[in-house]
Design a protein around this motif. Structure first.
Motif, PDB file in Angstrom:
ATOM      1  N   MET B   1       0.845  -1.210   0.000  1.00  0.00           N
ATOM      2  CA  MET B   1       0.000   0.000   0.000  1.00  0.00           C
ATOM      3  C   MET B   1       0.875   1.252   0.000  1.00  0.00           C
ATOM      4  O   MET B   1       1.760   1.411   0.843  1.00  0.00           O
ATOM      5  N   ILE B   2       0.626   2.125  -0.967  1.00  0.00           N
ATOM      6  CA  ILE B   2       1.362   3.382  -1.043  1.00  0.00           C
ATOM      7  C   ILE B   2       0.404   4.519  -0.754  1.00  0.00           C
ATOM      8  O   ILE B   2      -0.624   4.657  -1.409  1.00  0.00           O
ATOM      9  N   GLY B   3       0.758   5.356   0.236  1.00  0.00           N
ATOM     10  CA  GLY B   3      -0.049   6.522   0.560  1.00  0.00           C
ATOM     11  C   GLY B   3       0.470   7.742  -0.180  1.00  0.00           C
ATOM     12  O   GLY B   3       1.665   8.037  -0.135  1.00  0.00           O
ATOM     13  N   VAL B   4      -0.435   8.422  -0.880  1.00  0.00           N
ATOM     14  CA  VAL B   4      -0.033   9.523  -1.754  1.00  0.00           C
ATOM     15  C   VAL B   4      -0.546  10.854  -1.231  1.00  0.00           C
ATOM     16  O   VAL B   4      -1.715  10.983  -0.857  1.00  0.00           O
ATOM     17  N   GLY B   5       0.351  11.840  -1.211  1.00  0.00           N
ATOM     18  CA  GLY B   5      -0.042  13.222  -0.970  1.00  0.00           C
ATOM     19  C   GLY B   5       0.159  14.026  -2.233  1.00  0.00           C
ATOM     20  O   GLY B   5       1.065  13.752  -3.016  1.00  0.00           O
ATOM     21  N   LEU B   6      -0.720  14.996  -2.434  1.00  0.00           N
ATOM     22  CA  LEU B   6      -0.605  15.847  -3.632  1.00  0.00           C
ATOM     23  C   LEU B   6      -0.623  17.295  -3.195  1.00  0.00           C
ATOM     24  O   LEU B   6      -1.552  17.727  -2.500  1.00  0.00           O
ATOM     25  N   ILE B   7       0.385  18.056  -3.613  1.00  0.00           N
ATOM     26  CA  ILE B   7       0.391  19.490  -3.334  1.00  0.00           C
ATOM     27  C   ILE B   7       0.297  20.225  -4.665  1.00  0.00           C
ATOM     28  O   ILE B   7       1.175  20.090  -5.517  1.00  0.00           O
ATOM     29  N   GLY B   8      -0.778  20.968  -4.827  1.00  0.00           N
ATOM     30  CA  GLY B   8      -1.057  21.631  -6.117  1.00  0.00           C
ATOM     31  C   GLY B   8      -2.083  20.829  -6.886  1.00  0.00           C
ATOM     32  O   GLY B   8      -1.966  19.607  -6.986  1.00  0.00           O
ATOM     33  N   SER B   9      -3.090  21.508  -7.440  1.00  0.00           N
ATOM     34  CA  SER B   9      -4.174  20.768  -8.104  1.00  0.00           C
ATOM     35  C   SER B   9      -4.583  21.409  -9.425  1.00  0.00           C
ATOM     36  O   SER B   9      -5.734  21.333  -9.825  1.00  0.00           O
ATOM     37  N   GLY B  10      -3.623  22.064 -10.080  1.00  0.00           N
ATOM     38  CA  GLY B  10      -3.876  22.606 -11.410  1.00  0.00           C
ATOM     39  C   GLY B  10      -3.764  21.503 -12.450  1.00  0.00           C
ATOM     40  O   GLY B  10      -4.014  20.326 -12.158  1.00  0.00           O
ATOM     41  N   PHE B  11      -3.411  21.886 -13.693  1.00  0.00           N
ATOM     42  CA  PHE B  11      -3.269  20.940 -14.795  1.00  0.00           C
ATOM     43  C   PHE B  11      -2.414  19.748 -14.380  1.00  0.00           C
ATOM     44  O   PHE B  11      -2.843  18.587 -14.452  1.00  0.00           O
ATOM     45  N   MET B  12      -1.196  20.008 -13.898  1.00  0.00           N
ATOM     46  CA  MET B  12      -0.304  18.899 -13.596  1.00  0.00           C
ATOM     47  C   MET B  12      -0.761  18.151 -12.346  1.00  0.00           C
ATOM     48  O   MET B  12      -0.528  16.951 -12.219  1.00  0.00           O
ATOM     49  N   GLY B  13      -1.416  18.869 -11.432  1.00  0.00           N
ATOM     50  CA  GLY B  13      -1.957  18.188 -10.264  1.00  0.00           C
ATOM     51  C   GLY B  13      -2.994  17.156 -10.671  1.00  0.00           C
ATOM     52  O   GLY B  13      -2.991  16.017 -10.196  1.00  0.00           O
ATOM     53  N   LYS B  14      -3.856  17.547 -11.574  1.00  0.00           N
ATOM     54  CA  LYS B  14      -4.856  16.605 -12.081  1.00  0.00           C
ATOM     55  C   LYS B  14      -4.175  15.437 -12.807  1.00  0.00           C
ATOM     56  O   LYS B  14      -4.582  14.284 -12.660  1.00  0.00           O
ATOM     57  N   CYS B  15      -3.137  15.747 -13.589  1.00  0.00           N
ATOM     58  CA  CYS B  15      -2.383  14.686 -14.280  1.00  0.00           C
ATOM     59  C   CYS B  15      -1.837  13.674 -13.275  1.00  0.00           C
ATOM     60  O   CYS B  15      -1.931  12.459 -13.493  1.00  0.00           O
ATOM     61  N   HIS B  16      -1.218  14.181 -12.201  1.00  0.00           N
ATOM     62  CA  HIS B  16      -0.682  13.263 -11.187  1.00  0.00           C
ATOM     63  C   HIS B  16      -1.806  12.432 -10.571  1.00  0.00           C
ATOM     64  O   HIS B  16      -1.671  11.221 -10.381  1.00  0.00           O
ATOM     65  N   ALA B  17      -2.898  13.104 -10.248  1.00  0.00           N
ATOM     66  CA  ALA B  17      -4.012  12.380  -9.623  1.00  0.00           C
ATOM     67  C   ALA B  17      -4.521  11.281 -10.558  1.00  0.00           C
ATOM     68  O   ALA B  17      -4.752  10.140 -10.134  1.00  0.00           O
ATOM     69  N   MET B  18      -4.655  11.608 -11.837  1.00  0.00           N
ATOM     70  CA  MET B  18      -5.133  10.604 -12.793  1.00  0.00           C
ATOM     71  C   MET B  18      -4.140   9.444 -12.886  1.00  0.00           C
ATOM     72  O   MET B  18      -4.536   8.278 -13.007  1.00  0.00           O
ATOM     73  N   ALA B  19      -2.862   9.762 -12.872  1.00  0.00           N
ATOM     74  CA  ALA B  19      -1.852   8.708 -12.965  1.00  0.00           C
ATOM     75  C   ALA B  19      -1.894   7.799 -11.742  1.00  0.00           C
ATOM     76  O   ALA B  19      -1.911   6.569 -11.855  1.00  0.00           O
ATOM     77  N   TRP B  20      -1.915   8.391 -10.562  1.00  0.00           N
ATOM     78  CA  TRP B  20      -2.003   7.601  -9.329  1.00  0.00           C
ATOM     79  C   TRP B  20      -3.275   6.754  -9.323  1.00  0.00           C
ATOM     80  O   TRP B  20      -3.282   5.617  -8.858  1.00  0.00           O
ATOM     81  N   ASN B  21      -4.332   7.327  -9.842  1.00  0.00           N
ATOM     82  CA  ASN B  21      -5.630   6.655  -9.862  1.00  0.00           C
ATOM     83  C   ASN B  21      -5.641   5.462 -10.814  1.00  0.00           C
ATOM     84  O   ASN B  21      -6.348   4.486 -10.612  1.00  0.00           O
ATOM     85  N   ALA B  22      -4.837   5.570 -11.903  1.00  0.00           N
ATOM     86  CA  ALA B  22      -4.890   4.560 -12.968  1.00  0.00           C
ATOM     87  C   ALA B  22      -3.816   3.492 -12.854  1.00  0.00           C
ATOM     88  O   ALA B  22      -3.960   2.395 -13.411  1.00  0.00           O
ATOM     89  N   VAL B  23      -2.718   3.779 -12.159  1.00  0.00           N
ATOM     90  CA  VAL B  23      -1.519   2.944 -12.305  1.00  0.00           C
ATOM     91  C   VAL B  23      -1.729   1.497 -11.842  1.00  0.00           C
ATOM     92  O   VAL B  23      -1.262   0.553 -12.491  1.00  0.00           O
ATOM     93  N   HIS B  24      -2.436   1.312 -10.768  1.00  0.00           N
ATOM     94  CA  HIS B  24      -2.613  -0.048 -10.260  1.00  0.00           C
ATOM     95  C   HIS B  24      -3.447  -0.881 -11.223  1.00  0.00           C
ATOM     96  O   HIS B  24      -3.106  -2.021 -11.539  1.00  0.00           O
ATOM     97  N   LEU B  25      -4.511  -0.284 -11.704  1.00  0.00           N
ATOM     98  CA  LEU B  25      -5.410  -0.995 -12.618  1.00  0.00           C
ATOM     99  C   LEU B  25      -4.722  -1.297 -13.945  1.00  0.00           C
ATOM    100  O   LEU B  25      -4.831  -2.401 -14.496  1.00  0.00           O
ATOM    101  N   ALA B  26      -3.964  -0.320 -14.467  1.00  0.00           N
ATOM    102  CA  ALA B  26      -3.312  -0.521 -15.760  1.00  0.00           C
ATOM    103  C   ALA B  26      -2.237  -1.605 -15.669  1.00  0.00           C
ATOM    104  O   ALA B  26      -2.171  -2.491 -16.516  1.00  0.00           O
ATOM    105  N   PHE B  27      -1.415  -1.542 -14.634  1.00  0.00           N
ATOM    106  CA  PHE B  27      -0.248  -2.429 -14.579  1.00  0.00           C
ATOM    107  C   PHE B  27      -0.497  -3.723 -13.815  1.00  0.00           C
ATOM    108  O   PHE B  27       0.086  -4.754 -14.117  1.00  0.00           O
ATOM    109  N   GLY B  28      -1.336  -3.648 -12.784  1.00  0.00           N
ATOM    110  CA  GLY B  28      -1.677  -4.875 -12.068  1.00  0.00           C
ATOM    111  C   GLY B  28      -0.558  -5.436 -11.210  1.00  0.00           C
ATOM    112  O   GLY B  28      -0.721  -6.492 -10.610  1.00  0.00           O
ATOM    113  N   ASP B  29       0.578  -4.759 -11.151  1.00  0.00           N
ATOM    114  CA  ASP B  29       1.701  -5.325 -10.390  1.00  0.00           C
ATOM    115  C   ASP B  29       2.201  -4.375  -9.320  1.00  0.00           C
ATOM    116  O   ASP B  29       3.290  -4.562  -8.791  1.00  0.00           O
TER     117      ASP B  29
END
Lengths: 370, 370, 370, 370
Positions: B1-29
């Motif tokens: 389990m990896i706990g994620v903090g995000l500072i900043g929520s503009g364009f790149m903040g959303k990009c990071h959030a989407m990546a963190w949100n997708a990575v487990h499902l996409a890679f499965g490992d």
């Protein structure tokens, strides 16, 4: 809050899961999404995939998914042959339905599904994702605005090479039981685009071909191929436009080609799914010395590109199309206008495919609704 | 389990959030990912964005995010000027760090960040996503295998048109305080590719230009532009390869172009980020009558394309690159080999940019490490 | 009636002969052309080539050609080193001159040629054919009309691969006596385009590189290469436009590339000589949702395409450019405005090349006319 | 020495004249060519054109040209309707014949021409120039060598936009007397390529369409269009290959497109006449990770490119194709193997076109030789 059930966890199952997982974050205007219950062929697999995909519950029995009261919508991504029973059951239980294409092995079954959808009053949508790209949506806008005048001719091709290797062994897609071949696999996609952009097909004259008449079986013998990798059809649309629809799943070199050529009285439009972030537009309103096809890169002005990336030309991916499709499904569920292929329109696609097959068998033009 | 903090929520903040949100499902490992805590400039905004992005907690004070014991890694996507303080604090608190580029306004600050990273023993990675596409990874494989022989020359360009409109008003990117201009905005990206594929830059000779010397302010007057939208640099790499690095953020028609031309003794490679699912390869091992650039569409044989789509030629999108980057970050955190630009390599990028600026000011070749 | 003499009958000699042979028929508005006298290194070769090329007389002595009173204009296509003596002699004898590029091995000799031309009052034109394509002419029209606004930046590249094979043996083009290398072979062509479209170059900062430091000789030993296959230059034009000029004659995969990128305040233009029947144009006057590069195929509206083919998009060839050049030369001879690079403008090209070489040797910016 | 007569001096007449004028110089291996006698509709025009084109004699009576004993071969470039009488007369007088396509208004007349050619023992060749490009010749070599394995499917399209403007007035090409429309104008060209590369067509199923049912006449009224600008045909070749042949002379944006897609068991080939110096080749013998379409630029290894230009990638033009065709004609006259469409093969093209028209009228598959 939308509760989601998923039945089937292969390629398309994962696609649905990724779309459900991404849609709220990408669009920011949907209810919260809850991944409630995943159904698979057996409990072990269901359990494992639920873990991978992030679903709260897992069942080896799809009926448990459908019966789950926490679920509002069912994603149905099992093989084709299971669609009729599962889809009808889900709709009768009062769930909305997101069902992968093609609808069903037989036209009668597809009809039963469409009937069930109509009776249920629920949203029932088919997974035709290619209509969802910002480029295709923009093409529709261009057509609606008359930018290329009155459309008079249309060519559409869909080609891949996953069946192109003559040394690949015989498998179930070569059996007649799997359907006609390229018609089921591919032709339905161009038809979804045609219906989305122009309306229904009126009549068809189709030819089919088998590039490799037999293939090696596991036992080492050769077995005749029963399906057709190639289908080429002359078409007339209900709106009077003529055209051609050509598909080939043995086309070496093509990976995900869906090529559109749309000719109008004031210009033309080209598109290729292999570069689906681009539209080619030619208009006669440009000065004659500067007329030429423009390569328009998708960007924020082309909805809903901007929900994914605020900068133009950076490119959406295939999975983003599925996320857009999911967002449209949610709009439909919420009673708003939505860009989807519902079961009734999906049934027309099936009807056209069957008419194409009949025209090939009988070597004659066939009226789709004849 | 990896706990994620995000500072900043503009364009790149959303990009990071989407990546963190997708990575487990996409890679499965990967381990499960938990979106723990989002920090923004004020509590209201933090609360709203935490809801949209799916973070459990929200704070108007970034220090609360960094101090959160449930967090293992901090995504830092605030404007450049805040990086030094936040990055150093996060590392000192023992968090891994995923920091957007560019590192910091001044080289000294970037150095302090790299020092902090080294001292912390934590993983500190910069958000250079263009090195992550399957195409660029495959180019590295081709280079490693010697498919085009020994590389002897390199050209790289990065162009967009978001500053191209002369009638757009003066804003903060036109102030000298924002940096040099195209060097900070753009040149760092080609440099990340150069370092990833070929190693470090040894010396540079750079020219810069302002296409529009002044711009309209809100008050209606004209104000001189202090930054440079165009930078063109001759470069020598440490490995002896010569080349050019050209960037332009006022290049009408370019939307996300990063064009690579790599010339070797046995062939050459072309690439353009606007079509980043494609690589162009020319090899002299082809028969002379059939030599030509091949357009290779990314597919499952090009890692990690297959984690997203099992069919070739269907296309990844920009956000998928960020998901891949996130997956590499996780590999680094888990102590496995990872394809990332760490703070030390990021510092070299900054060093090169500053050398370019100096070479322009002094109108002479400058040694990057001189 | 124009009487033509030809000195030299290699590749370019044949090109000139074909152009003289075709120009009257293609354009229909020139005087009759008479192929009078061909000069070669010896009488036998001269005789044979005169037969092949259709010249009435042949000589093993070039002075006989120049002295021939039936000749009005001399086509000079011998190697570079013979240009000065022959050109000056021809001009002094009162002949017009069509001389292949580059002008002369040294700048002093080129100057002497330009002086002779000025004194003679005769037309003296250099064989820069790339300025002659309908596409390049149309680009000039677009620039003159302000279609892309005020130009602010320019990139131009010229690349081929005829020197790219590291196993090809040492030959005269690797000797310093042949010149600098890519600067003489290639850079002069982009410079002809720059001067034709934008005017003169003010200052340069050039880097050069040898991809292969030595090559095999006939005796089997290795000999150091003395010329540079690659030259990359930062440039400033007299009109204030900045840019880059990059050339490489060891660029595997490139066959006849001359790539232009012209950026203006209202659009941009792209061009590549490998597809010289096409121009790419981007204009901000298109509606934002439809902005994109247009691929404009040359056709009758683009002069003088229609003299060759009445249908658009059918394509001119390389030799047609030489025929157009010949037609412009005839216009100059007849005292009409002509699109040619005369000796004075050719001298500026040479001056710029020498400045580039000096800037490389001295590792500094050099003023071309400094 | 070959004596040439030319009847007709419009677009194609000029093309023939340019080809005859260039062929000896370009190839260097032909007899000398003498432009002897030009025939036109009246003596004045004949005289003027003879001067422009460089013919020694001129006549207002085509019979004088045919009767001229100094003439060995007649170039026949008059409108279609005059071909039968002139062609038969020329052949009966013992002249070789180079006749522009299409052969004749009716199939019976075409048959009479082919009969006359057979009886005469003279060379009679049709002006199908698209088979002459180095690219198409190279495609034939690739097919012969089995580079793409066994061909199993074929798509060919020919599109231009010279009839695309709905506001252009009614003219003779809209009258039924001019033929079927796109079939005569265009389909014959793809058929020449098909026969040249694959052999004859066995059966066809054709659809035709009129994008604009009526057009303005000079008197201001509307007149129904009697021809079809669009024809789309399913085809089966005698060798068992299936495919489609689609033509459209009202296709906005297309200028000289003839697009070929050839699919085989080991690869595929693409070609477009708008970029006829390029061939696209995909082969499965490339390593899977590097498979992709190669863009092969024509060059000296692709015969007879090198007769025109010794450097690759510099580009032949449309008129060069006609010069190559002329060279093949001379080979035929001299009794050597030649790549030409003789009258017998031309007759097969006509037969196929008429079968297509019949299949459209009768809405059924038609056997070409049935």
């Amino acid at each position: 809050m939308i509760g989601v059930g998923l039945i089937g966890s292969g390629f398309m199952g994962k696609c649905h899961a990724m779309a459900w997982n991404a849609v709220h974050l990408a669009f920011g205007d949907t209810p919260a999404i809850r991944l409630v219950h995943l159904g698979e062929a057996n409990a072990d697999l269901a359990e494992r995939r639920a873990g991978e995909f992030g679903f709260a519950k897992a069942s080896g029995d799809w009926r448990a998914v459908i019966a789950d009261p926490e679920i509002d919508v069912v994603s149905l991504t099992t093989p084709n042959q299971f669609h009729p029973e599962m889809a009808v059951a889900a709709l009768e239980t009062g769930k909305h339905l997101w069902c992968e294409k093609p609808m069903a092995p037989s036209f009668a079954e597809a009809q039963a599904m469409a009937d069930a959808a109509r009776k249920s009053g629920k949203v029932a949508v088919l997974g035709y994702n290619y209509i969802q790209s910002p480029a295709i949506r923009h093409i529709r806008t261009l057509l609606d605005e008359g930018v290329i005048g009155t459309v008079n001719h249309l060519r559409i091709e869909m080609d891949e090479d996953f069946m192109a290797d003559p040394d690949a062994p015989f498998f179930w897609k070569h059996e007649a039981a799997s359907g006609y071949g390229a018609l089921d696999d591919f032709a339905v996609h161009p038809l979804s685009l045609i219906q989305n952009l122009f309306g229904r097909v009126a009549s068809v004259m189709c030819d089919m071909a088998r590039p490799y008449p037999d293939r090696q079986t596991d036992s080492g013998s050769r077995r005749p191929v029963e399906t057709y990798d190639i289908a080429s059809s002359l078409i007339h649309l209900e709106n009077g436009v003529s055209g051609t629809l050509l598909v080939n799943r043995s086309a070496w070199g093509r990976k995900g080609r869906i090529a559109l050529q749309i000719f109008g009285s004031k210009g033309s439009i080209l598109f290729d799914q292999e570069r689906f972030n681009e539209v080619q537009l030619y208009v006669t309103s440009d000065r004659p010395t500067e007329q030429g096809y423009r390569t328009i890169l998708s960007g924020p002005p082309h909805e809903p590109y901007g929900r994914f990336i605020p900068a133009p030309g950076h490119g959406l991916g295939f999975n983003d199309l599925k996320t857009i499709e999911c967002h449209e499904l949610i709009a439909a569920i919420e009673g708003r206008p939505a860009n989807v292929i519902g079961f009734d329109e999906g049934l027309e696609i099936e009807r056209t495919v069957h008419a194409m097959a009949r025209s090939f068998e009988e070597r004659r033009w066939v009226e789709v609704r004849g």
